[in-house]
Design a protein around this motif. Structure first.
Motif, PDB file in Angstrom:
ATOM      1  N   ILE A   1     -15.617   7.584   4.873  1.00  0.00           N
ATOM      2  CA  ILE A   1     -14.676   6.533   5.222  1.00  0.00           C
ATOM      3  C   ILE A   1     -14.743   6.292   6.732  1.00  0.00           C
ATOM      4  N   ARG A   2     -14.976   5.039   7.112  1.00  0.00           N
ATOM      5  CA  ARG A   2     -14.904   4.679   8.529  1.00  0.00           C
ATOM      6  C   ARG A   2     -13.654   3.828   8.688  1.00  0.00           C
ATOM      7  N   VAL A   3     -12.797   4.223   9.626  1.00  0.00           N
ATOM      8  CA  VAL A   3     -11.565   3.481   9.886  1.00  0.00           C
ATOM      9  C   VAL A   3     -11.523   3.069  11.353  1.00  0.00           C
ATOM     10  N   HIS A   4     -10.811   2.004  11.610  1.00  0.00           N
ATOM     11  CA  HIS A   4     -10.587   1.530  12.973  1.00  0.00           C
ATOM     12  C   HIS A   4      -9.232   2.048  13.420  1.00  0.00           C
ATOM     13  N   LEU A   5      -9.218   2.735  14.536  1.00  0.00           N
ATOM     14  CA  LEU A   5      -7.976   3.287  15.046  1.00  0.00           C
ATOM     15  C   LEU A   5      -7.483   2.462  16.221  1.00  0.00           C
ATOM     16  N   ALA A   6      -6.197   2.286  16.318  1.00  0.00           N
ATOM     17  CA  ALA A   6      -5.602   1.557  17.432  1.00  0.00           C
ATOM     18  C   ALA A   6      -4.838   2.540  18.304  1.00  0.00           C
TER      19      ALA A   6
ATOM     20  N   VAL B   1      -6.054   5.832  -0.700  1.00  0.00           N
ATOM     21  CA  VAL B   1      -6.650   7.176  -0.695  1.00  0.00           C
ATOM     22  C   VAL B   1      -6.549   7.798  -2.085  1.00  0.00           C
ATOM     23  N   GLU B   2      -5.434   7.604  -2.758  1.00  0.00           N
ATOM     24  CA  GLU B   2      -5.287   8.116  -4.125  1.00  0.00           C
ATOM     25  C   GLU B   2      -6.297   7.460  -5.068  1.00  0.00           C
TER      26      GLU B   2
ATOM     27  N   SER C   1     -12.628  -0.388   4.991  1.00  0.00           N
ATOM     28  CA  SER C   1     -11.839  -0.872   3.850  1.00  0.00           C
ATOM     29  C   SER C   1     -10.352  -0.571   4.012  1.00  0.00           C
ATOM     30  N   LEU C   2     -10.035   0.619   4.477  1.00  0.00           N
ATOM     31  CA  LEU C   2      -8.636   0.997   4.652  1.00  0.00           C
ATOM     32  C   LEU C   2      -7.924   0.021   5.582  1.00  0.00           C
TER      33      LEU C   2
END
Length: 166
Positions: free
Chosen positions: A145-150, A130-131, A117-118
């Protein structure tokens, strides 16, 4: 619930109908779903679970745990389409049509999931995201939270991958 004016988008519904064609990281891999399942087994106590979006794999996990779930998404069509891909039906699942930054659930979440989602928001909105998640959590609540990092490529070309592997 109907989406706020102008939010309904056929492109989103078509993308949802093709969810089965997406590969990770666009959707959680079986290994990532297993990690979510492990984390959910460690969440104790009652309370409403939340999901930012309509990810069918995570909706299925909540249903398998027989836990009430509130999905928050801007598009009810996407929620409905992806609901057809949920493997276990959840009688305690509800839907809130809202932008994630403006969402005001009726009760705080003991668990809140956000799968990629982020990454759907521009970087200048990440702090507000995040807030917003923090505001929606009950004291002691858990956020997954799962985020994709570049990052720069680890290898210069395919030959370098094979050389490293050998």
């Amino acid at each position: 619930l109907a989406p706020p004016s102008g939010m309904r988008n056929e492109w989103n519904a078509e993308r949802a109908r093709n969810w089965h064609l997406f590969a990770p990281p666009a959707r959680p891999s079986p290994a990532e779903v297993a990690r979510y399942a492990e984390a959910l087994r460690n969440v104790r106590g009652p309370g409403l679970w939340g999901l930012l979006g309509s990810t069918p794999e995570l909706r299925s996990l909540a249903a398998e745990a027989a836990h009430p779930l509130l999905c928050i998404d801007r598009d009810p069509d996407v929620y409905e389409v992806l609901g057809g891909m949920v493997t276990t039906r959840a009688p305690a699942e509800r839907f809130l049509c809202s932008d994630w930054l403006a969402a005001r659930p009726e009760e705080p979440f003991s668990l809140l999931m956000a799968d990629g989602s982020l990454n759907m928001l521009p970087p200048e909105r990440h702090t507000a995201f995040v807030e917003s998640m923090h505001r929606m959590l009950a004291p002691g609540g858990v956020a997954l939270i799962r985020v994709h990092l570049a990052q720069p490529p680890a290898f210069r070309d395919p030959a370098a991958v094979f050389a490293w592997y050998r």
